[in-house]
Design a protein around this motif. Structure first.
Motif: not given
Length: 399
Positions: A345-353
């Motif tokens: 689910m790595f794309p969610i890290l775009i939101v996290f940063v």
């Protein structure tokens, strides 16, 4: 500005370097954890504890069994109940390990873990390109750093299939994002022998085709492209069923794969969605509190993924997050293994940063957020290794 220029010119070098530095951190932690192991609880242990033994604990033992013995022609049963066996594990990774072991003469632990490490480096490079195409090279670097420091990231250097699965998944997503249908179909087809992600990936493929169909007036769809899109969708469908079909053919049991997967469930049955409810009841007590927390988890994820702060990731990555999350909710026995599955689910890290906004002016403190997430990830990673990689009993399957 000099750092930004460097990332624009040497993005792949930078992300692979960051990945390897963070893998060294994990290796140090795993070596320290090795000293705490009980030799009697380690598969293939010779009473010597070191980093290499740590790379193939838990599911790594199953892949070693596949490399050394292959898959059983008959399902092992006790009292008519199918027992845990190799058919639960996909063949591409152990096949690659076996080939490299034959060519190099290396041991399973060394060859398998180095293969995972190399595939992980390839995966983060492809991840950086996928993310860069939507939000730029700086955010791509930040996402890779947070990903490579995340709590379950040590499995990227263990004898597990996460690294291989990520290479194939990201390859498929990148091809779909660029409208390259045949490469997407080939990558999707390969997942059918590497990692059980074909079903949610098929949903993403359908959305990609639908989006292309919507834009047919501006860019007409010619016959070769129609054929390519259909071929890609067929590949996704084949990928979803090829491994269960092979298991059924080799064992003569139609439900060989699902029966084997069910052997990891406490009640020996696969019931969609039920394990999440049962496990939340077990963790937080029966009734209202468990249901409330599960509901908050689901709604929170939807809010993070669907809101305007995630628009910049684009429809392909967003659809993947939603489809994969729904897939995990339906089929996963939610427990400590969930940590590993969340790597996809790595794309969610775009939101996290904080870089999911389409308006770049709203992307505030991306560097600081990245720094905080990396620090939290490394700390949590230490806890994860000490809690789940130290084997204190001979049964169970924490990771």
């Amino acid at each position: 500005m000099r750092g930004v220029d460097l990332l624009q010119r040497r993005l792949l070098v930078c992300v692979v370097a960051a990945y390897l530095v963070l893998r060294i951190f994990s290796a140090v932690v795993m070596q320290l954890v090795a000293s705490q192991q009980n030799p009697g609880f380690i598969f293939y242990s010779d009473n010597h504890q070191d980093y290499w033994l740590m790379t193939h604990v838990w599911d790594g033992r199953w892949y070693q069994t596949i490399v050394e013995q292959g898959y059983p022609s008959q399902l092992p049963e006790v009292g008519g109940v199918v027992q845990q066996n190799q058919w639960a594990f996909y063949p591409m990774y152990p096949g690659m390990v076996r080939l490299l072991m034959t060519l190099t003469g290396g041991s399973f632990a060394v060859v398998g873990s180095l293969l995972s490490l190399a595939l992980g480096a390839l995966a983060v490079g492809m991840m950086a390109v996928l993310v860069r195409d939507k939000v730029g090279p700086v955010v791509a670097f930040c996402v890779v750093c947070v990903f490579a420091a995340s709590p379950p990231s040590p499995v990227l250097q263990m004898t597990y299939t996460e690294s291989l699965g990520l290479v194939l998944l990201i390859g498929a997503l990148l091809a779909l994002q660029r409208g390259q249908w045949w490469p997407a179909g080939l990558a999707a087809l390969a997942t059918g022998l590497a990692r059980p992600v074909a079903v949610p990936l098929g949903v993403v493929a359908l959305v990609a085709v639908w989006l292309r169909w919507k834009g047919r007036e501006e860019r007409p769809i010619r016959r070769p492209e129609w054929i390519a899109m259909v071929g890609m969708l067929v590949s996704c469908g084949i990928a979803g069923g090829i491994w269960p079909a092979i298991a059924a053919w080799r064992t003569g049991v139609a439900g060989a794969y699902t029966d084997t997967m069910a052997s990891w469930r406490s009640d020996g049955n696969i019931v969609y969605f039920q394990p999440w409810i049962a496990n939340f009841d077990q963790l937080f007590g029966n009734g209202f509190m468990a249901g409330l927390l599960l509901t908050i988890l689901i709604l929170g994820f939807l809010l993070i993924t669907i809101g305007p702060w995630a628009d910049a990731m684009g429809p392909i990555m967003r659809t993947w997050l939603l489809a994969y999350a729904f897939y995990l909710l339906a089929v996963l026995d939610a427990w400590t293994s969930t940590y590993r599955y969340l790597l996809f689910m790595f794309p969610i890290l775009i939101v996290f940063v904080g870089a999911g906004w389409k308006d770049q002016a709203q992307r505030l403190l991306v560097g600081w957020r990245t720094f905080i997430w990396v620090g939290l990830g490394l700390g949590w990673q230490v806890w994860w290794c000490w809690t789940l990689l130290v084997l204190r009993h001979s049964s169970g399957d924490p990771i």
